[in-house]
Design a protein around this motif. Sequence first.
Motif, PDB file in Angstrom:
ATOM      1  N   ALA A   1       0.983  -1.159   0.074  1.00 35.51           N
ATOM      2  CA  ALA A   1       0.009   0.071  -0.038  1.00 35.51           C
ATOM      3  C   ALA A   1       0.998   1.253   0.104  1.00 35.51           C
ATOM      4  CB  ALA A   1      -0.884  -0.144   1.256  1.00 35.51           C
ATOM      5  N   GLN A   2       0.161   2.341  -0.545  1.00 39.24           N
ATOM      6  CA  GLN A   2       0.930   3.650  -0.536  1.00 39.24           C
ATOM      7  C   GLN A   2       0.061   4.554   0.198  1.00 39.24           C
ATOM      8  OE1 GLN A   2       0.931   6.747  -3.502  1.00 39.24           O
ATOM      9  NE2 GLN A   2       3.297   6.463  -3.855  1.00 39.24           N
ATOM     10  N   LEU A   3       0.842   5.121   1.533  1.00 39.72           N
ATOM     11  CA  LEU A   3       0.296   6.242   2.410  1.00 39.72           C
ATOM     12  C   LEU A   3       0.921   7.628   2.055  1.00 39.72           C
ATOM     13  CD1 LEU A   3      -0.206   4.092   5.698  1.00 39.72           C
ATOM     14  CD2 LEU A   3      -1.693   4.480   3.881  1.00 39.72           C
ATOM     15  N   VAL A   4       0.187   8.516   1.986  1.00 45.61           N
ATOM     16  CA  VAL A   4       0.608   9.811   1.753  1.00 45.61           C
ATOM     17  C   VAL A   4       0.249  10.687   3.115  1.00 45.61           C
ATOM     18  CG1 VAL A   4       0.574  11.747   0.279  1.00 45.61           C
ATOM     19  CG2 VAL A   4      -0.042   9.408  -0.677  1.00 45.61           C
ATOM     20  N   MET A   5       1.486  11.194   3.620  1.00 45.40           N
ATOM     21  CA  MET A   5       1.267  12.059   4.741  1.00 45.40           C
ATOM     22  C   MET A   5       1.064  13.639   4.385  1.00 45.40           C
ATOM     23  SD  MET A   5       1.471  12.339   7.943  1.00 45.40           S
ATOM     24  CE  MET A   5       2.647  11.259   9.232  1.00 45.40           C
ATOM     25  N   LYS A   6      -0.090  13.932   4.973  1.00 44.97           N
ATOM     26  CA  LYS A   6      -0.487  15.265   4.587  1.00 44.97           C
ATOM     27  C   LYS A   6      -0.697  16.145   5.933  1.00 44.97           C
ATOM     28  CE  LYS A   6      -1.631  16.592   0.911  1.00 44.97           C
ATOM     29  NZ  LYS A   6      -0.923  17.158  -0.222  1.00 44.97           N
ATOM     30  N   HIS A   7      -0.855  17.433   5.801  1.00 44.47           N
ATOM     31  CA  HIS A   7      -1.035  18.156   6.711  1.00 44.47           C
ATOM     32  C   HIS A   7      -2.051  19.194   6.612  1.00 44.47           C
ATOM     33  CE1 HIS A   7      -0.061  22.258   8.518  1.00 44.47           C
ATOM     34  NE2 HIS A   7       0.363  21.571   9.732  1.00 44.47           N
ATOM     35  N   SER A   8      -3.211  19.689   7.327  1.00 41.59           N
ATOM     36  CA  SER A   8      -4.054  20.716   7.287  1.00 41.59           C
ATOM     37  C   SER A   8      -4.359  21.221   8.602  1.00 41.59           C
ATOM     38  CB  SER A   8      -4.882  20.547   6.152  1.00 41.59           C
ATOM     39  OG  SER A   8      -5.954  19.447   6.597  1.00 41.59           O
ATOM     40  N   VAL A   9      -4.955  22.388   8.561  1.00 38.79           N
ATOM     41  CA  VAL A   9      -5.496  22.876   9.810  1.00 38.79           C
ATOM     42  C   VAL A   9      -7.115  23.030   9.559  1.00 38.79           C
ATOM     43  CG1 VAL A   9      -5.709  24.908  11.430  1.00 38.79           C
ATOM     44  CG2 VAL A   9      -3.341  24.110  10.305  1.00 38.79           C
ATOM     45  N   ASP A  10      -8.080  22.473  10.502  1.00 32.89           N
ATOM     46  CA  ASP A  10      -9.362  22.699  10.104  1.00 32.89           C
ATOM     47  C   ASP A  10     -10.051  23.784  10.604  1.00 32.89           C
ATOM     48  OD1 ASP A  10     -10.015  22.452  13.010  1.00 32.89           O
ATOM     49  OD2 ASP A  10     -10.361  20.409  12.805  1.00 32.89           O
ATOM     50  N   GLY A  11     -11.237  23.938  10.396  1.00 33.08           N
ATOM     51  CA  GLY A  11     -11.837  25.199  10.689  1.00 33.08           C
ATOM     52  C   GLY A  11     -12.150  25.535  12.064  1.00 33.08           C
ATOM     53  N   ASN A  12     -11.963  24.667  13.027  1.00 35.03           N
ATOM     54  CA  ASN A  12     -11.707  24.956  14.615  1.00 35.03           C
ATOM     55  C   ASN A  12     -10.259  25.073  14.966  1.00 35.03           C
ATOM     56  OD1 ASN A  12     -14.511  24.569  14.843  1.00 35.03           O
ATOM     57  ND2 ASN A  12     -14.259  22.345  14.556  1.00 35.03           N
ATOM     58  N   GLY A  13      -9.546  25.196  13.964  1.00 37.93           N
ATOM     59  CA  GLY A  13      -8.015  25.599  14.376  1.00 37.93           C
ATOM     60  C   GLY A  13      -7.026  24.122  14.860  1.00 37.93           C
ATOM     61  N   TYR A  14      -7.780  23.122  14.761  1.00 40.31           N
ATOM     62  CA  TYR A  14      -7.179  22.025  15.063  1.00 40.31           C
ATOM     63  C   TYR A  14      -6.020  21.557  13.865  1.00 40.31           C
ATOM     64  CZ  TYR A  14      -9.455  21.085  19.501  1.00 40.31           C
ATOM     65  OH  TYR A  14     -10.119  21.471  20.557  1.00 40.31           O
TER      66      TYR A  14
END
Length: 523
Positions: free
Chosen positions: A50-63
């Motif tokens: 399997a391939q897993l892609v590590m990503k990053h984001s900040v949600d609308g509540n700041g988490y």
Amino acid sequence: MHSLSKWCLMVAVLGSLVVKLGAQCPDRPVPGSVVDDPLSLTAQNGTLSAQLVMKHSVDGNGYTHYCYKYNTGTQIVEAPTLRVNPGDELVLDILNRIENEDAMKMKMAMTGGDAAAQACGDGGAMRVDATNVHYHGMNVPPKCHQDDVIHTLIQPGTAGFKYKIPIPATQPPGLYWYHPHVHGFTEFQVNGGAAGALIVEGMEKIHPEVAGLPERVFLIRQQFQVPWIPGPYQLTINYQVSQVIGGAKPIIQMKPGEKQFWRVANATLQDFMPLQVIVNNQPQPLQLVALDGYPLPQIRTQDTIVLPPAGRAEFIVQAPPAGTDAFLFTQDYSTGPTGNPDLQQSLAAIRLSDNANAGRIPRATGQVAPVRMKYDDLASQKPTAERKLFFSEEFGGTNGPIQFYITVDGQKQRVFEPNEKPVITTKVGAIEDWTIENRALETHAFHMHQIHFMMLEVDGKPVANQDMRDTIDIPFWEGSGPFHSVKVRMDFRDPTTAGTFPFHCHILLHEDLGMMHKMVVEP
Ligand SMILES: [Cu+2]
């Protein structure tokens, strides 16, 4: 920058951190919805690839979210459950596609990474946007492209990194988990949700009681709005927030009276969880089948199962009759005068319905032959060495407000440095009894890489159950009287243990601040 300056910059940078990237991670479940199991990926013809892609984001509540993205071809899911059989090969491609603020990258790099000669993967600095994978609890080699976390770094934007891990034929069946383990920054990605279940199939061959039962996989995660800063936190169950003030609870569906096989991982940062299933205000008897991925010799009944951070429990739950109030609950847990508050809360409501989802049902295997388990003979072995280690804390210093130490008795207290020499040297074939003492006013969670160890004694008294564990709590010192201690047996007879690997506190902030050391098992 393994010093006060790192701490100050960290706090300063985090305080002003607002990342304005679009959502890179899948949306998390809406509060009050039905808790689904993670998507399962199963091995085909002896290989799980399997391939897993590590990503990053900040949600609308700041988490902040960090996510292991998996593309099914029709949808993107987060942190799938990896299912392998003993003897299979796990082939995992990890692409690091974290896009983070330049300022973070510049300021949060930790120097003292390993020399190029030892680097595995991309090398470079340990920093908040580098990643790697630890296969927690798996009895696999601490080698590059397997379960090495000391030298492996996957930097953002590179071609990626391939793990190729032969799962030993002797790997005990049970629930393990995978998560990033970059020293100094482990807490960030796990805080953001980067953790998934790894299941070694075959529990029904050891304990036929689970064959044919609907199986559920629950990962309890913990999220702080600002990692490293103590404060309020959320617990989630399969990414659904468990306690929304005035809001609805996650819903676990069961049929009235039905038995299910639950596999629960404490994938929190630091929460010690006394788990209960509560029906009409009474904790229910749970049939405990396995701890930390190791099947118990006999199923035993408990109404509370205490899981330290990183611990796992697998147990049979019987649903109450229709029309009953039922909850999955974690009780209060005292971590001592300087410890973190681990507060009671309901993790999910159990909703009883004849139309409940069946869940995944393991095959019944028919005849079950007696199975020999990897560490069956360990209790009767003579140790080849005895060691004593202790946890301790010091206030003030150069690595933040508190120094967190784990020390081999007789050596100097010091925090982990990536280039340090191993503090323990042993050989394949050794069997060692370790007494681990806690001299701090705070409970710590001792975790050993590569092996399960056997519980022998608590405070000098033999334990009732010599469970095989990979993570245990060592209770805090009350401030007077003797220190608490746990004695365990470490088994290095398996040649797959050869290499250099760490042991550490699994309160991830403590690990990041250096409550960790290396040991080496010579071939
Ligand atoms: Cu700790």
